[in-house]
Scaffold this motif. Structure first.
Motif, PDB file in Angstrom:
ATOM      1  N   ASN A 151       0.833  -1.185   0.000  1.00 57.26           N
ATOM      2  CA  ASN A 151       0.000   0.000   0.000  1.00 57.26           C
ATOM      3  C   ASN A 151       0.879   1.251   0.000  1.00 57.26           C
ATOM      4  O   ASN A 151       1.958   1.259   0.608  1.00 57.26           O
ATOM      5  CB  ASN A 151      -0.925  -0.018   1.219  1.00 57.26           C
ATOM      6  N   GLN A 152       0.393   2.278  -0.670  1.00 56.43           N
ATOM      7  CA  GLN A 152       1.178   3.507  -0.789  1.00 56.43           C
ATOM      8  C   GLN A 152       0.246   4.695  -0.986  1.00 56.43           C
ATOM      9  O   GLN A 152      -0.751   4.607  -1.698  1.00 56.43           O
ATOM     10  CB  GLN A 152       2.147   3.401  -1.970  1.00 56.43           C
ATOM     11  N   ALA A 153       0.569   5.786  -0.311  1.00 54.71           N
ATOM     12  CA  ALA A 153      -0.214   7.011  -0.448  1.00 54.71           C
ATOM     13  C   ALA A 153       0.500   7.989  -1.385  1.00 54.71           C
ATOM     14  O   ALA A 153       1.721   7.934  -1.549  1.00 54.71           O
ATOM     15  CB  ALA A 153      -0.433   7.651   0.916  1.00 54.71           C
ATOM     16  N   THR A 154      -0.280   8.879  -1.992  1.00 53.09           N
ATOM     17  CA  THR A 154       0.262   9.913  -2.885  1.00 53.09           C
ATOM     18  C   THR A 154      -0.149  11.279  -2.357  1.00 53.09           C
ATOM     19  O   THR A 154      -1.295  11.481  -1.948  1.00 53.09           O
ATOM     20  CB  THR A 154      -0.264   9.732  -4.316  1.00 53.09           C
ATOM     21  N   VAL A 155       0.791  12.211  -2.379  1.00 55.96           N
ATOM     22  CA  VAL A 155       0.508  13.579  -1.930  1.00 55.96           C
ATOM     23  C   VAL A 155       0.803  14.543  -3.074  1.00 55.96           C
ATOM     24  O   VAL A 155       1.890  14.517  -3.661  1.00 55.96           O
ATOM     25  CB  VAL A 155       1.342  13.947  -0.685  1.00 55.96           C
ATOM     26  N   GLY A 156      -0.196  15.362  -3.394  1.00 53.79           N
ATOM     27  CA  GLY A 156      -0.031  16.377  -4.433  1.00 53.79           C
ATOM     28  C   GLY A 156       0.027  17.764  -3.815  1.00 53.79           C
ATOM     29  O   GLY A 156      -0.576  18.023  -2.765  1.00 53.79           O
ATOM     30  N   GLU A 157       0.750  18.663  -4.492  1.00 52.65           N
ATOM     31  CA  GLU A 157       0.906  20.043  -4.007  1.00 52.65           C
ATOM     32  C   GLU A 157       0.887  20.976  -5.209  1.00 52.65           C
ATOM     33  O   GLU A 157       1.108  20.537  -6.347  1.00 52.65           O
ATOM     34  CB  GLU A 157       2.231  20.145  -3.227  1.00 52.65           C
TER      35      GLU A 157
END
Length: 340
Positions: A108-114
């Motif tokens: 499992n892996q999360a993604t963060v956008g900015e």
């Protein structure tokens, strides 16, 4: 001036043991604007996490220390602005699918956008998850974007115990057997059946929480009533039971158990000599008592309606060890002389 986001993701099995089907994983994601290049706030930060097919989000479990949870499928959190050196914590729970197989690796892996910079993906907080595979954060650092990994263990098991309500019985006596079935594995079992090679039907008397699954550590009980028959002699009466069940993947599990009941029995024969006998002639009757069961007998006493008194019955012998008890297989004899 620029932000520099760092994302780590940790997983914990809530019950603390090996990760089983239907266990709950607790995920903690830290989003920190504290990378080596961080010198300004990160704006319009959004975190997303798409769970793998074998993980089911626990509804309502997503929390965030900043911002708003906008979706649970996939997990989406509108974090907003993260100040320089600030850290935001996002947490949620997910249940391992009951159909998960042994050795299944949950990644499992999360993604963060900015706003201004390329999306970043989470790195596992557990160094044991480092696999050296570059997934897109920094090509010069192959261990800064490892998936969070958890391996499922499937270990089905079942146990059967059997007990009789008596230790000693005779032909014609009732015996009630109790069977105790326990799920000793870590997955649900179904189609549970108990059979006995001498007693039927075996009837369920308690099925734990009342549903159709025998769940881990759950206990079901059964009983069966039996009547001792002549063919069971000399004993002991031993019968064997079997429990069969299967997992959700139709993998079979089984166990066996037995119970033993001692049998008490005595046989008596009476033979006259001569036979036939003329009126007024003397006749001698010989009596033979045999221990036809499986336990020794005490206080053996012979009586006959033709004997004027007990002294008329003469004990001839058979007590091989002279212990005054009729041992298993031992034969005692008496005689009685009368005028016909």
């Amino acid at each position: 001036l620029r932000p520099d986001l760092m994302i780590s993701k940790a997983s914990t099995d809530v019950d603390g043991d090996a990760l089983d089907p239907l266990d709950v994983l607790h995920y903690t994601i830290l989003v920190a604007n504290d990378g080596p290049l961080a010198s300004a706030a990160a704006s319009s930060v959004v975190l997303t996490d798409l769970l793998p097919a074998d993980l089911l989000l626990v509804g309502g479990s997503v929390t965030t220390s900043q911002g708003t949870v906008t979706s649970e499928a996939p997990v989406t959190v509108d974090i907003g602005t993260i100040a320089e050196a600030a850290v935001v914590t996002v947490e949620f729970d997910a249940t391992v699918d009951e159909l998960a197989t042994d050795g299944l690796l949950l990644e499992n892996q999360a993604t963060v956008g900015e706003t201004c910079f390329v999306d970043r993906i989470s790195d596992s907080a557990d160094e044991a998850d480092n696999d050296g595979v570059e997934l897109g954060n920094d090509t010069a650092d192959p261990v800064d974007d490892d998936t969070t990994k958890d391996s499922v263990t499937v270990a089905p098991g079942i146990s059967l115990a059997k007990a009789a309500d008596v230790e000693l019985a005779r032909v014609g006596d009732p015996v009630t057997y109790t069977y105790t079935v326990e799920n000793t594995g870590n997955v649900n079992l179904r189609n549970v059946e108990v059979t006995d090679d001498k007693c039927a039907p075996v009837t369920q008397t308690d099925n734990g929480n009342g549903n159709a699954n025998l769940e881990p550590e759950e206990i079901w009980t059964y009983t069966c009533d039996y009547t001792v028959v002549l063919a069971d002699r000399p004993g002991p009466l031993v019968n064997n039971a079997t429990v069969d069940a299967e997992t959700v993947h139709s993998d079979p599990v089984s166990d066996t158990a037995s119970a033993s009941v001692d049998l008490a029995a005595i046989a008596l024969t009476k033979v006259g000599d001569p036979n036939p006998v003329a009126d007024g002639a003397a006749v001698t009757y010989t009596f033979t008592a045999t221990n036809a069961g499986g336990v020794l007998l005490e206080n053996v006493d012979l009586s006959d309606s033709d004997a004027t008194c007990d002294a008329d019955l003469a004990f001839l012998g058979g007590d091989a060890d002279s212990d005054g008890r009729l041992d298993v297989g031992e034969n005692w004899t008496w005689d009685l002389s009368l005028i016909h």
